[in-house]
Scaffold this active site. Sequence first.
Site, PDB file in Angstrom:
ATOM      1  N   SER A 143      34.666  39.525  31.308  1.00 47.74           N
ATOM      2  CA  SER A 143      36.070  39.305  31.688  1.00 47.74           C
ATOM      3  C   SER A 143      37.008  40.176  30.848  1.00 47.74           C
ATOM      4  O   SER A 143      37.940  40.801  31.368  1.00 47.74           O
ATOM      5  CB  SER A 143      36.446  37.836  31.477  1.00 47.74           C
ATOM      6  OG  SER A 143      35.707  37.021  32.351  1.00 47.74           O
ATOM      7  N   SER A 147      41.082  29.115  39.689  1.00 44.19           N
ATOM      8  CA  SER A 147      40.574  30.492  39.717  1.00 44.19           C
ATOM      9  C   SER A 147      41.364  31.410  38.803  1.00 44.19           C
ATOM     10  O   SER A 147      42.537  31.697  39.047  1.00 44.19           O
ATOM     11  CB  SER A 147      40.608  31.041  41.143  1.00 44.19           C
ATOM     12  OG  SER A 147      40.280  32.424  41.105  1.00 44.19           O
ATOM     13  N   GLN A 195      40.694  34.457  38.543  1.00 44.11           N
ATOM     14  CA  GLN A 195      40.845  35.730  39.257  1.00 44.11           C
ATOM     15  C   GLN A 195      42.137  35.730  40.070  1.00 44.11           C
ATOM     16  O   GLN A 195      42.876  36.710  40.076  1.00 44.11           O
ATOM     17  CB  GLN A 195      39.634  35.981  40.147  1.00 44.11           C
ATOM     18  CG  GLN A 195      38.367  36.240  39.338  1.00 44.11           C
ATOM     19  CD  GLN A 195      37.127  36.375  40.200  1.00 44.11           C
ATOM     20  OE1 GLN A 195      37.185  36.212  41.415  1.00 44.11           O
ATOM     21  NE2 GLN A 195      36.012  36.690  39.571  1.00 44.11           N
ATOM     22  N   ASP A 197      30.589  29.654  35.267  1.00 37.12           N
ATOM     23  CA  ASP A 197      29.484  30.601  35.448  1.00 37.12           C
ATOM     24  C   ASP A 197      28.173  30.102  34.850  1.00 37.12           C
ATOM     25  O   ASP A 197      27.130  30.740  35.012  1.00 37.12           O
ATOM     26  CB  ASP A 197      29.848  31.955  34.819  1.00 37.12           C
ATOM     27  CG  ASP A 197      30.958  32.654  35.608  1.00 37.12           C
ATOM     28  OD1 ASP A 197      31.107  32.369  36.814  1.00 37.12           O
ATOM     29  OD2 ASP A 197      31.667  33.477  35.011  1.00 37.12           O
ATOM     30  N   LYS A 200      30.615  32.103  44.758  1.00 36.43           N
ATOM     31  CA  LYS A 200      30.400  33.094  43.695  1.00 36.43           C
ATOM     32  C   LYS A 200      29.579  34.253  44.272  1.00 36.43           C
ATOM     33  O   LYS A 200      29.548  34.443  45.471  1.00 36.43           O
ATOM     34  CB  LYS A 200      29.706  32.434  42.501  1.00 36.43           C
ATOM     35  CG  LYS A 200      30.559  31.383  41.810  1.00 36.43           C
ATOM     36  CD  LYS A 200      31.768  32.019  41.160  1.00 36.43           C
ATOM     37  CE  LYS A 200      32.706  31.008  40.558  1.00 36.43           C
ATOM     38  NZ  LYS A 200      33.948  31.609  40.087  1.00 36.43           N
TER      39      LYS A 200
END
Length: 448
Positions: free
Chosen positions: A29, A174, A176, A327, A354
């Site tokens: 990340s 999220s 993202q 994750d 994912k």
Amino acid sequence: MSGHGTPIPMISRKCGPLKGDANVPGDKSISHRSLLLGAMSIGETHVTGLLEGEDVLDTAKAMRAFGAEVTEHGDGEWTIVGVGVGGFAEPDNVIDCGNSGTGVRLIMGTMATSNISATFTGDASLNSRPMARITDPLALFGAQSVGRSGGRLPLTIVGAAEPTPVRYTVPMPSAQVKSAVLLAGLNVPGDTVVIEKEATRDHTERMLAGFGADISVEETDEGRVITLKGQPELTGQTIVVPRDPSSAAFPVCAALIVEGSDVLVPNIGLNPTRAGLFTTLREMGADLTYENEREEGGEPVADLRAKYSPNMKGIEVDPARAASMIDEYPILSVVASFAEGDTVMRGVKELRVKESDRIDAMAKGLRANGVSVDEGEDWWIVTGGKTVEGGAEVDTVLDHRIAMSFAILGMATENPVRLNDGGPIATSFPIFEKLMADLGAQIARSNA
Ligand code: S3P
């Protein structure tokens, strides 16, 4: 790019005790974000410890295509000479982000408020993943997009020539989506506000502040309210990327289930928005200790010691912790297979979108190897015991974390576990095979 190459079948066999230090690669990340923020800054950004996995290399290529000067100096050392906020050039060609959802989603944010267009694609896994979660908020700034049905890649974004600021509540947990909106907000006059009901990894907020943006975070009844002042001048920084807790999870969990093991994983990033797995493992009775706790480059860091833990028990994992270990559920399910009783994982719907549907992929592979798994749309339960039969081949479905999880499973099962393709591991952990072999694992390429 994974999924484009010849499959690499692997076999993982029961092994003796794992011993030694596991120097896992840099955080994925933070590596992506170093390249993106470096490219949007004025001057030079110097990065050490960058993860040189396929996902991040694809992002480096993309930043070059948008006009930044990105140079590799060897051994994780990189420099980026940025073009400044709003300085992106229009790429000459399609941007291929390979397997990386983080790469493509964050890059879409960075370009969506400039007067340029770009077309994005990826491998079969990435091209099946939902992108409307990104293009919907980007449309509020004035960016247009056309993709395949369901908003999937390949997809073109026409950036907003005169973007207007946005106040957006992220509908799912999220990082993202949150990050794409914040990155888009950089090139917009006025304040962009992002609200998240559940806290997700906060590397974007920390790094934006580090690069000189005016960003504030307020905890309110609505959730975390993040306010970013648009059109800052970001300046190049020196970044030391901490080692990736999500990669550390693999040798740590292997040590817990392989008899007699004692493994030290030095310098792990322990940002609380990422460390949920380690809390969960301790609740299960894992012998896991933090040594030498400290802070480096604005992120909490420690050395992690993991020892064989034969008496772990299944638990109900706190769903409030899901985002901080999202994750890590695949590898947790492997540990749960060796923990007495039920490990119950709820509130994990995001696992279905994912790199693969991770509940489905793990449930199928675990069942084939003799573990009982029950599942619903947003929950699953793994029932563990002292031994696991093993002996089956699993489909790694273009997903690095599925491949590594089953490679670890095979290290403690009665019979070897075979992977149809270990190739995806290179997206996030290119040194996985060597690192695990140095600790004592017996993972081999079965066609070699
Ligand atoms: C990431 C956010 C998470 C995570 C991914 C990396 C990031 O995805 O699964 O591996 O760097 O922002 P979501 O934000 O979609 O949950």
